[in-house]
Design a protein around this motif. Structure first.
Motif, PDB file in Angstrom:
ATOM      1  N   HIS A 139      53.096 -23.039 -10.330  1.00  0.00           N
ATOM      2  CA  HIS A 139      53.972 -22.425 -11.326  1.00  0.00           C
ATOM      3  C   HIS A 139      53.318 -22.260 -12.699  1.00  0.00           C
ATOM      4  O   HIS A 139      53.984 -21.841 -13.642  1.00  0.00           O
ATOM      5  CB  HIS A 139      55.264 -23.237 -11.460  1.00  0.00           C
ATOM      6  CG  HIS A 139      56.095 -23.200 -10.214  1.00  0.00           C
ATOM      7  ND1 HIS A 139      56.823 -22.101  -9.842  1.00  0.00           N
ATOM      8  CD2 HIS A 139      56.283 -24.125  -9.240  1.00  0.00           C
ATOM      9  CE1 HIS A 139      57.440 -22.350  -8.701  1.00  0.00           C
ATOM     10  NE2 HIS A 139      57.123 -23.570  -8.316  1.00  0.00           N
ATOM     11  N   LEU A 140      52.023 -22.561 -12.805  1.00  0.00           N
ATOM     12  CA  LEU A 140      51.355 -22.446 -14.103  1.00  0.00           C
ATOM     13  C   LEU A 140      51.304 -20.998 -14.582  1.00  0.00           C
ATOM     14  O   LEU A 140      51.674 -20.703 -15.718  1.00  0.00           O
ATOM     15  CB  LEU A 140      49.947 -23.033 -14.042  1.00  0.00           C
ATOM     16  CG  LEU A 140      49.154 -22.933 -15.346  1.00  0.00           C
ATOM     17  CD1 LEU A 140      49.807 -23.786 -16.444  1.00  0.00           C
ATOM     18  CD2 LEU A 140      47.711 -23.354 -15.125  1.00  0.00           C
ATOM     19  N   ALA A 141      50.857 -20.084 -13.742  1.00  0.00           N
ATOM     20  CA  ALA A 141      50.720 -18.684 -14.159  1.00  0.00           C
ATOM     21  C   ALA A 141      52.061 -18.104 -14.582  1.00  0.00           C
ATOM     22  O   ALA A 141      52.143 -17.384 -15.582  1.00  0.00           O
ATOM     23  CB  ALA A 141      50.100 -17.849 -13.042  1.00  0.00           C
ATOM     24  N   GLY A 142      53.121 -18.413 -13.853  1.00  0.00           N
ATOM     25  CA  GLY A 142      54.449 -17.921 -14.218  1.00  0.00           C
ATOM     26  C   GLY A 142      54.914 -18.478 -15.551  1.00  0.00           C
ATOM     27  O   GLY A 142      55.485 -17.753 -16.370  1.00  0.00           O
ATOM     28  N   THR A 143      54.654 -19.756 -15.767  1.00  0.00           N
ATOM     29  CA  THR A 143      55.032 -20.386 -17.030  1.00  0.00           C
ATOM     30  C   THR A 143      54.266 -19.753 -18.182  1.00  0.00           C
ATOM     31  O   THR A 143      54.844 -19.404 -19.217  1.00  0.00           O
ATOM     32  CB  THR A 143      54.759 -21.902 -16.973  1.00  0.00           C
ATOM     33  OG1 THR A 143      55.488 -22.462 -15.878  1.00  0.00           O
ATOM     34  CG2 THR A 143      55.154 -22.588 -18.268  1.00  0.00           C
ATOM     35  N   GLY A 200      58.382 -36.978 -18.396  1.00  0.00           N
ATOM     36  CA  GLY A 200      57.000 -36.762 -18.817  1.00  0.00           C
ATOM     37  C   GLY A 200      56.870 -35.488 -19.627  1.00  0.00           C
ATOM     38  O   GLY A 200      57.840 -34.950 -20.142  1.00  0.00           O
ATOM     39  N   ARG A 201      55.671 -35.000 -19.688  1.00  0.00           N
ATOM     40  CA  ARG A 201      55.386 -33.761 -20.408  1.00  0.00           C
ATOM     41  C   ARG A 201      55.621 -32.574 -19.471  1.00  0.00           C
ATOM     42  O   ARG A 201      55.595 -32.728 -18.245  1.00  0.00           O
ATOM     43  CB  ARG A 201      53.913 -33.758 -20.861  1.00  0.00           C
ATOM     44  CG  ARG A 201      53.533 -34.994 -21.652  1.00  0.00           C
ATOM     45  CD  ARG A 201      52.044 -35.109 -21.826  1.00  0.00           C
ATOM     46  NE  ARG A 201      51.367 -35.201 -20.518  1.00  0.00           N
ATOM     47  CZ  ARG A 201      50.063 -35.250 -20.355  1.00  0.00           C
ATOM     48  NH1 ARG A 201      49.271 -35.233 -21.401  1.00  0.00           N
ATOM     49  NH2 ARG A 201      49.533 -35.320 -19.150  1.00  0.00           N
ATOM     50  N   PRO A 202      55.821 -31.376 -20.012  1.00  0.00           N
ATOM     51  CA  PRO A 202      56.003 -30.212 -19.134  1.00  0.00           C
ATOM     52  C   PRO A 202      54.866 -30.058 -18.121  1.00  0.00           C
ATOM     53  O   PRO A 202      55.124 -29.757 -16.950  1.00  0.00           O
ATOM     54  CB  PRO A 202      56.067 -29.040 -20.113  1.00  0.00           C
ATOM     55  CG  PRO A 202      56.670 -29.634 -21.354  1.00  0.00           C
ATOM     56  CD  PRO A 202      56.069 -31.025 -21.429  1.00  0.00           C
ATOM     57  N   VAL A 203      53.621 -30.277 -18.527  1.00  0.00           N
ATOM     58  CA  VAL A 203      52.506 -30.142 -17.591  1.00  0.00           C
ATOM     59  C   VAL A 203      52.613 -31.154 -16.452  1.00  0.00           C
ATOM     60  O   VAL A 203      52.245 -30.859 -15.314  1.00  0.00           O
ATOM     61  CB  VAL A 203      51.144 -30.238 -18.301  1.00  0.00           C
ATOM     62  CG1 VAL A 203      50.842 -31.645 -18.776  1.00  0.00           C
ATOM     63  CG2 VAL A 203      50.029 -29.699 -17.430  1.00  0.00           C
ATOM     64  N   ASP A 204      53.144 -32.340 -16.716  1.00  0.00           N
ATOM     65  CA  ASP A 204      53.329 -33.344 -15.664  1.00  0.00           C
ATOM     66  C   ASP A 204      54.393 -32.895 -14.673  1.00  0.00           C
ATOM     67  O   ASP A 204      54.249 -33.085 -13.466  1.00  0.00           O
ATOM     68  CB  ASP A 204      53.721 -34.693 -16.270  1.00  0.00           C
ATOM     69  CG  ASP A 204      52.676 -35.240 -17.228  1.00  0.00           C
ATOM     70  OD1 ASP A 204      51.468 -34.992 -17.000  1.00  0.00           O
ATOM     71  OD2 ASP A 204      53.070 -35.892 -18.207  1.00  0.00           O
ATOM     72  N   VAL A 205      55.459 -32.294 -15.195  1.00  0.00           N
ATOM     73  CA  VAL A 205      56.557 -31.833 -14.339  1.00  0.00           C
ATOM     74  C   VAL A 205      56.104 -30.677 -13.444  1.00  0.00           C
ATOM     75  O   VAL A 205      56.585 -30.531 -12.317  1.00  0.00           O
ATOM     76  CB  VAL A 205      57.788 -31.455 -15.194  1.00  0.00           C
ATOM     77  CG1 VAL A 205      58.919 -30.917 -14.334  1.00  0.00           C
ATOM     78  CG2 VAL A 205      58.266 -32.670 -15.987  1.00  0.00           C
ATOM     79  N   LEU A 206      55.158 -29.869 -13.919  1.00  0.00           N
ATOM     80  CA  LEU A 206      54.639 -28.770 -13.092  1.00  0.00           C
ATOM     81  C   LEU A 206      53.982 -29.279 -11.809  1.00  0.00           C
ATOM     82  O   LEU A 206      53.841 -28.530 -10.852  1.00  0.00           O
ATOM     83  CB  LEU A 206      53.625 -27.938 -13.888  1.00  0.00           C
ATOM     84  CG  LEU A 206      54.196 -26.970 -14.902  1.00  0.00           C
ATOM     85  CD1 LEU A 206      53.069 -26.303 -15.691  1.00  0.00           C
ATOM     86  CD2 LEU A 206      55.074 -25.920 -14.246  1.00  0.00           C
ATOM     87  N   GLY A 216      55.308 -31.603  -9.933  1.00  0.00           N
ATOM     88  CA  GLY A 216      56.318 -32.158  -9.038  1.00  0.00           C
ATOM     89  C   GLY A 216      57.313 -31.152  -8.520  1.00  0.00           C
ATOM     90  O   GLY A 216      57.115 -29.939  -8.580  1.00  0.00           O
ATOM     91  N   ASP A 217      58.411 -31.696  -8.024  1.00  0.00           N
ATOM     92  CA  ASP A 217      59.450 -30.897  -7.390  1.00  0.00           C
ATOM     93  C   ASP A 217      60.325 -30.125  -8.375  1.00  0.00           C
ATOM     94  O   ASP A 217      61.096 -29.273  -7.974  1.00  0.00           O
ATOM     95  CB  ASP A 217      60.364 -31.800  -6.545  1.00  0.00           C
ATOM     96  CG  ASP A 217      59.615 -32.424  -5.380  1.00  0.00           C
ATOM     97  OD1 ASP A 217      58.625 -31.823  -4.914  1.00  0.00           O
ATOM     98  OD2 ASP A 217      60.026 -33.515  -4.942  1.00  0.00           O
ATOM     99  N   HIS A 218      60.210 -30.424  -9.666  1.00  0.00           N
ATOM    100  CA  HIS A 218      61.070 -29.783 -10.656  1.00  0.00           C
ATOM    101  C   HIS A 218      60.316 -28.785 -11.520  1.00  0.00           C
ATOM    102  O   HIS A 218      60.717 -28.499 -12.651  1.00  0.00           O
ATOM    103  CB  HIS A 218      61.737 -30.853 -11.534  1.00  0.00           C
ATOM    104  CG  HIS A 218      62.549 -31.819 -10.733  1.00  0.00           C
ATOM    105  ND1 HIS A 218      63.720 -31.464 -10.107  1.00  0.00           N
ATOM    106  CD2 HIS A 218      62.335 -33.123 -10.419  1.00  0.00           C
ATOM    107  CE1 HIS A 218      64.200 -32.503  -9.460  1.00  0.00           C
ATOM    108  NE2 HIS A 218      63.381 -33.528  -9.626  1.00  0.00           N
ATOM    109  N   ALA A 219      59.240 -28.215 -10.981  1.00  0.00           N
ATOM    110  CA  ALA A 219      58.409 -27.276 -11.740  1.00  0.00           C
ATOM    111  C   ALA A 219      59.213 -26.055 -12.189  1.00  0.00           C
ATOM    112  O   ALA A 219      58.986 -25.529 -13.277  1.00  0.00           O
ATOM    113  CB  ALA A 219      57.211 -26.841 -10.910  1.00  0.00           C
TER     114      ALA A 219
END
Length: 122
Positions: A68-72, A99-105, A107-110
């Protein structure tokens, strides 16, 4: 050929970065393909100690860009953020997240990060 895009190194000093040739090796592609990924905003690089590198937190356990990095990044760019502001936001502590947004990316809640990025742009 245009320059390799990178932004200011605004991530914590103890945060690991991966030089572009190492990113290419983990993906099994030429380093020029990684340069293209940076130009296409599929990844963001920083310059640390005169080396252009990708924050390791942007890569999964196999060395591939987070799903989900590219979409974010795309949503935040559309919302008026530049690369430095995006990296800063992704590495900022957020008490409302685990955690931080990058940490959440990772996991399951990206998708929650993408949703928040959309809300920030409007």
């Amino acid at each position: 050929m245009s320059a390799i895009p990178y932004c200011d190194d605004v991530i914590p000093a103890d945060e690991q970065v991966v030089p572009l040739p190492d990113v290419a090796a983990s993906l099994g592609v030429a380093v020029t393909r990684v340069h293209q990924m940076l130009r296409e905003n599929k990844l963001i690089a920083v310059r640390r100690d005169r080396v252009v590198a990708v924050p390791a937190a942007f890569l999964d356990e196999h060395g591939h860009p987070l799903k989900h990095l590219a979409g974010t990044v795309s949503v935040l760019l559309d919302g008026g953020f530049d690369h430095t502001a995006i990296v800063r936001w992704l590495f900022e502590d957020d008490a409302s997240l685990p955690g931080r947004p990058v940490d959440v990316l990772h996991g399951d809640h990206a998708r929650e990060i993408v949703r928040r990025a959309q809300a920030m742009g409007f």
